[in-house]
Write an enzyme that holds these catalytic residues in place. Structure first.
Site, PDB file in Angstrom:
ATOM      1  N   LYS A  10       0.827  -1.211   0.000  1.00  0.00           N
ATOM      2  CA  LYS A  10       0.000   0.000   0.000  1.00  0.00           C
ATOM      3  C   LYS A  10       0.863   1.263   0.000  1.00  0.00           C
ATOM      4  N   GLY A  21      -0.660 -14.652 -13.353  1.00  0.00           N
ATOM      5  CA  GLY A  21      -1.747 -14.654 -12.368  1.00  0.00           C
ATOM      6  C   GLY A  21      -2.368 -13.275 -12.245  1.00  0.00           C
ATOM      7  N   ALA A  22      -3.634 -13.173 -12.689  1.00  0.00           N
ATOM      8  CA  ALA A  22      -4.341 -11.880 -12.562  1.00  0.00           C
ATOM      9  C   ALA A  22      -5.208 -11.896 -11.315  1.00  0.00           C
ATOM     10  N   GLY A  23      -4.624 -12.319 -10.187  1.00  0.00           N
ATOM     11  CA  GLY A  23      -5.339 -12.277  -8.908  1.00  0.00           C
ATOM     12  C   GLY A  23      -5.076 -10.946  -8.238  1.00  0.00           C
ATOM     13  N   ILE A  52      -2.715  -9.968  -6.060  1.00  0.00           N
ATOM     14  CA  ILE A  52      -1.331  -9.471  -6.104  1.00  0.00           C
ATOM     15  C   ILE A  52      -0.982  -9.023  -7.533  1.00  0.00           C
ATOM     16  N   GLY A 104      -1.361 -17.456  -6.363  1.00  0.00           N
ATOM     17  CA  GLY A 104      -2.016 -17.890  -5.134  1.00  0.00           C
ATOM     18  C   GLY A 104      -1.007 -18.188  -4.039  1.00  0.00           C
ATOM     19  N   ASP A 117      -4.146 -17.414   7.595  1.00  0.00           N
ATOM     20  CA  ASP A 117      -3.883 -18.030   6.290  1.00  0.00           C
ATOM     21  C   ASP A 117      -3.623 -19.531   6.398  1.00  0.00           C
ATOM     22  N   ALA A 127      -5.645 -10.214   6.059  1.00  0.00           N
ATOM     23  CA  ALA A 127      -5.057  -9.871   7.352  1.00  0.00           C
ATOM     24  C   ALA A 127      -6.125  -9.664   8.424  1.00  0.00           C
ATOM     25  N   HIS A 157     -23.196  15.471   2.970  1.00  0.00           N
ATOM     26  CA  HIS A 157     -23.072  15.985   1.613  1.00  0.00           C
ATOM     27  C   HIS A 157     -21.995  17.075   1.557  1.00  0.00           C
TER      28      HIS A 157
HETATM   29  P1  FAD Z   1       1.472 -14.296   8.157  1.00  0.00           P
HETATM   30  O1  FAD Z   1       1.282 -12.837   8.055  1.00  0.00           O
HETATM   31  O2  FAD Z   1       1.946 -15.042   6.978  1.00  0.00           O
HETATM   32  O3  FAD Z   1       2.416 -14.552   9.398  1.00  0.00           O
HETATM   33  C1  FAD Z   1       2.887 -15.809   9.740  1.00  0.00           C
HETATM   34  C2  FAD Z   1       4.183 -15.662  10.519  1.00  0.00           C
HETATM   35  O4  FAD Z   1       4.519 -16.932  11.076  1.00  0.00           O
HETATM   36  C3  FAD Z   1       5.375 -15.246   9.670  1.00  0.00           C
HETATM   37  O5  FAD Z   1       6.127 -14.285  10.349  1.00  0.00           O
HETATM   38  C4  FAD Z   1       6.180 -16.538   9.519  1.00  0.00           C
HETATM   39  O6  FAD Z   1       7.569 -16.328   9.340  1.00  0.00           O
HETATM   40  C5  FAD Z   1       5.911 -17.181  10.871  1.00  0.00           C
HETATM   41  N1  FAD Z   1       6.112 -18.629  10.916  1.00  0.00           N
HETATM   42  C6  FAD Z   1       5.708 -19.566  10.017  1.00  0.00           C
HETATM   43  N2  FAD Z   1       6.013 -20.797  10.473  1.00  0.00           N
HETATM   44  C7  FAD Z   1       6.617 -20.630  11.674  1.00  0.00           C
HETATM   45  C8  FAD Z   1       7.130 -21.516  12.648  1.00  0.00           C
HETATM   46  N3  FAD Z   1       7.085 -22.832  12.473  1.00  0.00           N
HETATM   47  N4  FAD Z   1       7.692 -20.992  13.754  1.00  0.00           N
HETATM   48  C9  FAD Z   1       7.752 -19.644  13.957  1.00  0.00           C
HETATM   49  N5  FAD Z   1       7.254 -18.759  13.067  1.00  0.00           N
HETATM   50  C10 FAD Z   1       6.695 -19.253  11.953  1.00  0.00           C
HETATM   51  N6  FAD Z   1      -4.400  -8.871   3.212  1.00  0.00           N
HETATM   52  C11 FAD Z   1      -5.256  -7.866   3.478  1.00  0.00           C
HETATM   53  O7  FAD Z   1      -6.196  -8.052   4.267  1.00  0.00           O
HETATM   54  N7  FAD Z   1      -5.110  -6.622   2.913  1.00  0.00           N
HETATM   55  C12 FAD Z   1      -4.102  -6.360   2.045  1.00  0.00           C
HETATM   56  O8  FAD Z   1      -3.997  -5.243   1.541  1.00  0.00           O
HETATM   57  C13 FAD Z   1      -3.194  -7.407   1.729  1.00  0.00           C
HETATM   58  N8  FAD Z   1      -2.177  -7.177   0.884  1.00  0.00           N
HETATM   59  C14 FAD Z   1      -1.291  -8.187   0.624  1.00  0.00           C
HETATM   60  C15 FAD Z   1      -0.267  -7.946  -0.283  1.00  0.00           C
HETATM   61  C16 FAD Z   1       0.645  -8.947  -0.587  1.00  0.00           C
HETATM   62  C17 FAD Z   1       1.749  -8.663  -1.565  1.00  0.00           C
HETATM   63  C18 FAD Z   1       0.525 -10.224   0.052  1.00  0.00           C
HETATM   64  C19 FAD Z   1       1.524 -11.319  -0.218  1.00  0.00           C
HETATM   65  C20 FAD Z   1      -0.490 -10.479   0.947  1.00  0.00           C
HETATM   66  C21 FAD Z   1      -1.417  -9.466   1.232  1.00  0.00           C
HETATM   67  N9  FAD Z   1      -2.488  -9.677   2.106  1.00  0.00           N
HETATM   68  C22 FAD Z   1      -3.378  -8.671   2.359  1.00  0.00           C
HETATM   69  C23 FAD Z   1      -2.685 -10.974   2.773  1.00  0.00           C
HETATM   70  C24 FAD Z   1      -2.144 -10.900   4.213  1.00  0.00           C
HETATM   71  O9  FAD Z   1      -0.793 -10.515   4.170  1.00  0.00           O
HETATM   72  C25 FAD Z   1      -2.308 -12.246   4.895  1.00  0.00           C
HETATM   73  O10 FAD Z   1      -3.658 -12.670   4.819  1.00  0.00           O
HETATM   74  C26 FAD Z   1      -1.905 -12.142   6.359  1.00  0.00           C
HETATM   75  O11 FAD Z   1      -0.569 -11.719   6.498  1.00  0.00           O
HETATM   76  C27 FAD Z   1      -2.075 -13.499   7.055  1.00  0.00           C
HETATM   77  O12 FAD Z   1      -1.761 -13.340   8.396  1.00  0.00           O
HETATM   78  P2  FAD Z   1      -1.261 -14.577   9.267  1.00  0.00           P
HETATM   79  O13 FAD Z   1      -0.986 -14.036  10.619  1.00  0.00           O
HETATM   80  O14 FAD Z   1      -2.219 -15.688   9.135  1.00  0.00           O
HETATM   81  O15 FAD Z   1       0.092 -15.063   8.585  1.00  0.00           O
HETATM   82  P1  NAD Z   2      -5.085 -15.078  -6.065  1.00  0.00           P
HETATM   83  O1  NAD Z   2      -5.685 -16.358  -5.655  1.00  0.00           O
HETATM   84  O2  NAD Z   2      -5.773 -13.816  -5.749  1.00  0.00           O
HETATM   85  O3  NAD Z   2      -4.876 -15.071  -7.647  1.00  0.00           O
HETATM   86  C1  NAD Z   2      -4.089 -16.018  -8.310  1.00  0.00           C
HETATM   87  C2  NAD Z   2      -4.463 -15.991  -9.788  1.00  0.00           C
HETATM   88  O4  NAD Z   2      -3.517 -16.751 -10.494  1.00  0.00           O
HETATM   89  C3  NAD Z   2      -5.845 -16.579 -10.062  1.00  0.00           C
HETATM   90  O5  NAD Z   2      -6.579 -15.711 -10.856  1.00  0.00           O
HETATM   91  C4  NAD Z   2      -5.511 -17.888 -10.749  1.00  0.00           C
HETATM   92  O6  NAD Z   2      -6.499 -18.301 -11.668  1.00  0.00           O
HETATM   93  C5  NAD Z   2      -4.213 -17.541 -11.436  1.00  0.00           C
HETATM   94  N1  NAD Z   2      -3.378 -18.692 -11.779  1.00  0.00           N
HETATM   95  C6  NAD Z   2      -3.168 -19.812 -11.045  1.00  0.00           C
HETATM   96  N2  NAD Z   2      -2.307 -20.619 -11.690  1.00  0.00           N
HETATM   97  C7  NAD Z   2      -1.945 -19.986 -12.829  1.00  0.00           C
HETATM   98  C8  NAD Z   2      -1.075 -20.299 -13.897  1.00  0.00           C
HETATM   99  N3  NAD Z   2      -0.379 -21.438 -13.922  1.00  0.00           N
HETATM  100  N4  NAD Z   2      -0.948 -19.416 -14.912  1.00  0.00           N
HETATM  101  C9  NAD Z   2      -1.642 -18.261 -14.909  1.00  0.00           C
HETATM  102  N5  NAD Z   2      -2.488 -17.908 -13.920  1.00  0.00           N
HETATM  103  C10 NAD Z   2      -2.631 -18.762 -12.889  1.00  0.00           C
HETATM  104  O7  NAD Z   2      -3.601 -15.116  -5.499  1.00  0.00           O
HETATM  105  P2  NAD Z   2      -2.483 -13.995  -5.360  1.00  0.00           P
HETATM  106  O8  NAD Z   2      -2.751 -12.830  -6.232  1.00  0.00           O
HETATM  107  O9  NAD Z   2      -1.202 -14.723  -5.461  1.00  0.00           O
HETATM  108  O10 NAD Z   2      -2.670 -13.526  -3.868  1.00  0.00           O
HETATM  109  C11 NAD Z   2      -2.677 -14.486  -2.809  1.00  0.00           C
HETATM  110  C12 NAD Z   2      -3.618 -14.091  -1.736  1.00  0.00           C
HETATM  111  O11 NAD Z   2      -3.067 -13.021  -0.993  1.00  0.00           O
HETATM  112  C13 NAD Z   2      -4.954 -13.555  -2.233  1.00  0.00           C
HETATM  113  O12 NAD Z   2      -5.881 -14.575  -2.474  1.00  0.00           O
HETATM  114  C14 NAD Z   2      -5.403 -12.702  -1.106  1.00  0.00           C
HETATM  115  O13 NAD Z   2      -6.088 -13.504  -0.185  1.00  0.00           O
HETATM  116  C15 NAD Z   2      -4.102 -12.214  -0.504  1.00  0.00           C
HETATM  117  N6  NAD Z   2      -3.908 -10.809  -0.905  1.00  0.00           N
HETATM  118  C16 NAD Z   2      -4.841  -9.897  -0.520  1.00  0.00           C
HETATM  119  C17 NAD Z   2      -4.702  -8.588  -0.886  1.00  0.00           C
HETATM  120  C18 NAD Z   2      -5.742  -7.608  -0.468  1.00  0.00           C
HETATM  121  O14 NAD Z   2      -6.509  -7.920   0.427  1.00  0.00           O
HETATM  122  N7  NAD Z   2      -5.820  -6.424  -1.063  1.00  0.00           N
HETATM  123  C19 NAD Z   2      -3.618  -8.177  -1.651  1.00  0.00           C
HETATM  124  C20 NAD Z   2      -2.701  -9.132  -2.054  1.00  0.00           C
HETATM  125  C21 NAD Z   2      -2.858 -10.452  -1.661  1.00  0.00           C
END
Ligand code: FAD
Ligand code: NAD
Length: 477
Positions: free
Chosen positions: A58, A191-193, A195, A283, A324, A332, A456
C-alpha cells in the site's frame, strides 16, 4: 526445566501477534514465537502482512498514484508540473521506513502487554507436564518451552509454479515485486489475482509496460461479474495494462538480465515474449510444513491447511489455528479477528468470527471492495433479490476528486429487503465498504440505509443512493 506458559502462539503475523496481545490482556501468560527475518537478516515481527504484504504494497501504491496524479491529473486542476522525476530509491526507502515503524511497533506492544517474544522457528516435540512441548530454533541453541494452549498462526507462502525458479531478482514473488530498485521496462505477471493486479498497476503507473497472463477464462472470478467487467475495462483502458485471460504458460526461461515466457493464448496461438522482470502470483499455500504436526497428531488436510471447526479449534485439545494457515479468505483482518476470537475462547469467553461478512478490498485505482454475496452467487442459489446501483460520475464529491469511474451496487432480498451484498468499484471503496459491513452485521435492510442521513458532499452518498435504488427511488439518477 522448560519455561511454561498458558498460551504459546506460533507466528507473529496479524493473526498471531493479535492473538498473543489479546491473550495477555486477558491475564494469560503468553509467548509469541516467530521465525521471520527481514532482508537485513534481522528478526522482524508482523509476518507477511507487515513485512512483504499489505503495508509495503500500500505504501508503493500511494507513491505510484501520486506520480500518476502529478503526471496526468494535476493539469486538470490548473496545476502545471515541470521537471517531474522519479527517485525509486527514495520511494523504496519511504516504504521500508513505514514497514520498520510498524514491525518495531509490535515489539513495543508486546512489551506493553507483557507478551514474551521468542525469535526462531517453532515446532511441536511432544507433550509434557506443562502441556505441549515446543522447540524454538533461533540463532543459538534451540530452546524448548511448554504451553497449556497453542495457537498456530504460521500464515502462508507463495504457491510455487512447477518448473519456475523464483530468484527474486528477475523472476519474483511478492517479496521481489515490492523491492525493484528500478522500474522494469517490460514487466510480465503470471496470475491476474489480487497481487497481480495490485503490483501490476503499481509498476504500470511508474512507467513499466505490464502484461498479465491469467490461466482462467474469467477475470477476478471471486468478484461480482459487473465489477470485474468494469475493473477489466479500467485496467486495460485508461491504466494501459495488457491482460490476457485463458493464457496457458508453457515455459519460463530465465536469462542474465531478462526472462522469456512461452504461452498459448485463449485461441491456442503460441507466443514467446521477453520481459525484464517476471512476477509469479498464482495464489498462496498454507505454511505448515515446519510444525512437525505428526509428532502430536495434529490433523492437516490434503493441501496442508490445519483442519479447524467454526471456532478455529483443531483436532487436538487446547490447540487452535487461525489466519492463512486455515480455511477461509487469506486476509489480514480475517486472521486478526480469528486471533482475538481464539484468545477469548481460551480465556473462557465466547469468540466467533462471521466469515460471511468479511470485507474484501483490492487496492487498485479505482479500488474494488465488496462484502456478502455477488449477483452470480445469488442467481446460482436461486435467491430472489432487488438491486440498486449508483455511478460515481453522478457524485459531486467524486467529481471534485476527479475520480468518477465505477459504481456502488447493493443487493437486497426481494422478500425481506435484508442486504445480501454490497459491491463497490471506485474512489475510497476500501473505506466505503465499512458501512456495508456494519449494516450486514446488524441485519439491516436497504431501507435502513436509505433512511439514514449521509453527509453531503461525500462519497458515502453513493452508498445511500444505491440503497435508495433498491426501492426504485434514487434521487440523483
Ligand atoms: P502471516 O502474516 O503469513 O504470518 C505468519 C508468521 O509466522 C510469519 O512471520 C512466519 O515467518 C511465521 N512462521 C511460520 N512458520 C513458523 C514456525 N514454524 N515458527 C515460527 N514462526 C513461523 N491482506 C489484506 O487483508 N489486505 C491487504 O492489503 C493485503 N495485501 C497483501 C499484499 C501482498 C503482496 C501479500 C503477499 C499479501 C497481502 N495480504 C493482504 C494478505 C495478508 O498478508 C495475509 O492474509 C496475512 O498476512 C495473514 O496473516 P497470518 O498471521 O495468518 O500469517
Ligand atoms: P489469487 O488467488 O488472488 O490469484 C491467483 C491468480 O492466479 C488466479 O486468478 C488464478 O487463476 C491464477 N493462476 C493460477 N495458476 C496460474 C497459472 N499457472 N498461470 C496463470 N495464472 C494462474 O492469489 P495472489 O494474487 O497470489 O494472492 C494471494 C492471496 O493473498 C490472495 O488470495 C489474497 O487472499 C491475498 N492478498 C490480498 C490482498 C488484499 O486484500 N488487497 C492483496 C494481495 C494479496
Amino acid at each position: 526445566m522448560a519455561k511454561t506458559y498458558d498460551v504459546a502462539v506460533i507466528g507473529a503475523g496479524p493473526g498471531g501477534y493479535v492473538a498473543a496481545i489479546r491473550a495477555a490482556q486477558l491475564g494469560l501468560s503468553t509467548v509469541c514465537i516467530d521465525g521471520w527475518k527481514n532482508a537485513k537478516g534481522k528478526p522482524s515481527l508482523g509476518g507477511t502482512c507487515l513485512n512483504v504484504g499489505c503495508i509495503p504494497s500500500k505504501a508503493l501504491l500511494e507513491s505510484s498514484e501520486n506520480y500518476e496524479r502529478a503526471q496526468h491529473k494535476f493539469a486538470d486542476h490548473g496545476i502545471e508540473v515541470t521537471g517531474l522525476s522519479l527517485d525509486i530509491g527514495k520511494m523504496q526507502a519511504r516504504k521500508s521506513k513505514i514497514v520498520d515503524t510498524f514491525t518495531t511497533g509490535i515489539s513495543l506492544l508486546f512489551k506493553k502487554n507483557k507478551v514474551d517474544s521468542m525469535h526462531g522457528m517453532g515446532r511441536f516435540v511432544g507433550t509434557g507436564d506443562g502441556g505441549y512441548r515446543i522447540e524454538v530454533a533461533g540463532d543459538g541453541t534451540p530452546e524448548v518451552i511448554e504451553a497449556k494452549h497453542v495457537v498456530i498462526a504460521t500464515g502462508s507462502l507463495p504457491r510455487p509454479m512447477p518448473g519456475v525458479t523464483v530468484d527474486n531478482k528477475i523472476v519474483c514473488d511478492n517479496i521481489g515485486a515490492l523491492s525493484f530498485g528500478e522500474v522494469p521496462k517490460r514487466l510480465g505477471v503470471i496470475g491476474a489475482g489480487v497481487i497481480g493486479v495490485e503490483m501490476g498497476s503499481v509498476w504500470r503507473r511508474l512507467g513499466a509496460d505490464v502484461t498479465i497472463l491469467e490461466a482462467l477464462p474469467t477475470f477476478l472470478a471471486a468478484a461480482d461479474e459487473q465489477v470485474a467487467k468494469e475493473a477489466f475495462r479500467q485496467f486495460t483502458g485508461p491504466l494501459g495494462v495488457k491482460i490476457y485471460t485463458g493464457a496457458k504458460v508453457a515455459s519460463v526461461t530465465t536469462g542474465k538480465s531478462s526472462v522469456t515466457v512461452e504461452y498459448a493464448d485463449r485461441e491456442g496461438v503460441r507466443h514467446v515474449t521477453e520481459f525484464d522482470r517476471l512476477v509469479v502470483a498464482i495464489g498462496r499455500v498454507p505454511n505448515t510444513a515446519g510444525l512437525n504436526a505428526e509428532s502430536v497428531g495434529l490433523k492437516l488436510d490434503a493441501r496442508g491447511y490445519v483442519e479447524v471447526d467454526d471456532h478455529c479449534a483443531t483436532n487436538l485439545p487446547n490447540v487452535y489455528a487461525v489466519g492463512d494457515a486455515v480455511r477461509g479468505p487469506m486476509l489480514a483482518h480475517k486472521s486478526s479477528e480469528e486471533g482475538v476470537a481464539v484468545a477469548e475462547t481460551i480465556a473462557g469467553q465466547a469468540g466467533h468470527v462471521n466469515l460471511d461478512t468479511i470485507p474484501w478490498v483490492i487496492y487498485t485505482a479505482p479500488e474494488i471492495a465488496w462484502v456478502g454475496r455477488t449477483e452470480q452467487e445469488l442467481k446460482a442459489a436461486g435467491v430472489a433479490y432487488n438491486a440498486g446501483q449508483f455511478p460515481f460520475i453522478a457524485s459531486g464529491r467524486a467529481r471534485a476528486l476527479g475520480e468518477t469511474a465505477g459504481f456502488v451496487k447493493m443487493l437486497a432480498d426481494a422478500t425481506t429487503d435484508r442486504i445480501l451484498g454490497v459491491h463497490i468499484i471506485g474512489p475510497f471503496a476500501s473505506e466505503l465498504i465499512g458501512e456495508a459491513v456494519v449494516a450486514m452485521e446488524f441485519g439491516a435492510t436497504s431501507e435502513d440505509i436509505a433512511r439514514i442521513v449521509h453527509a453531503h458532499p461525500s462519497l458515502s452518498e453513493a452508498v445511500h443512493e444505491a440503497a435508495l435504488g433498491v426501492g426504485k427511488r434514487a434521487i440523483h439518477i
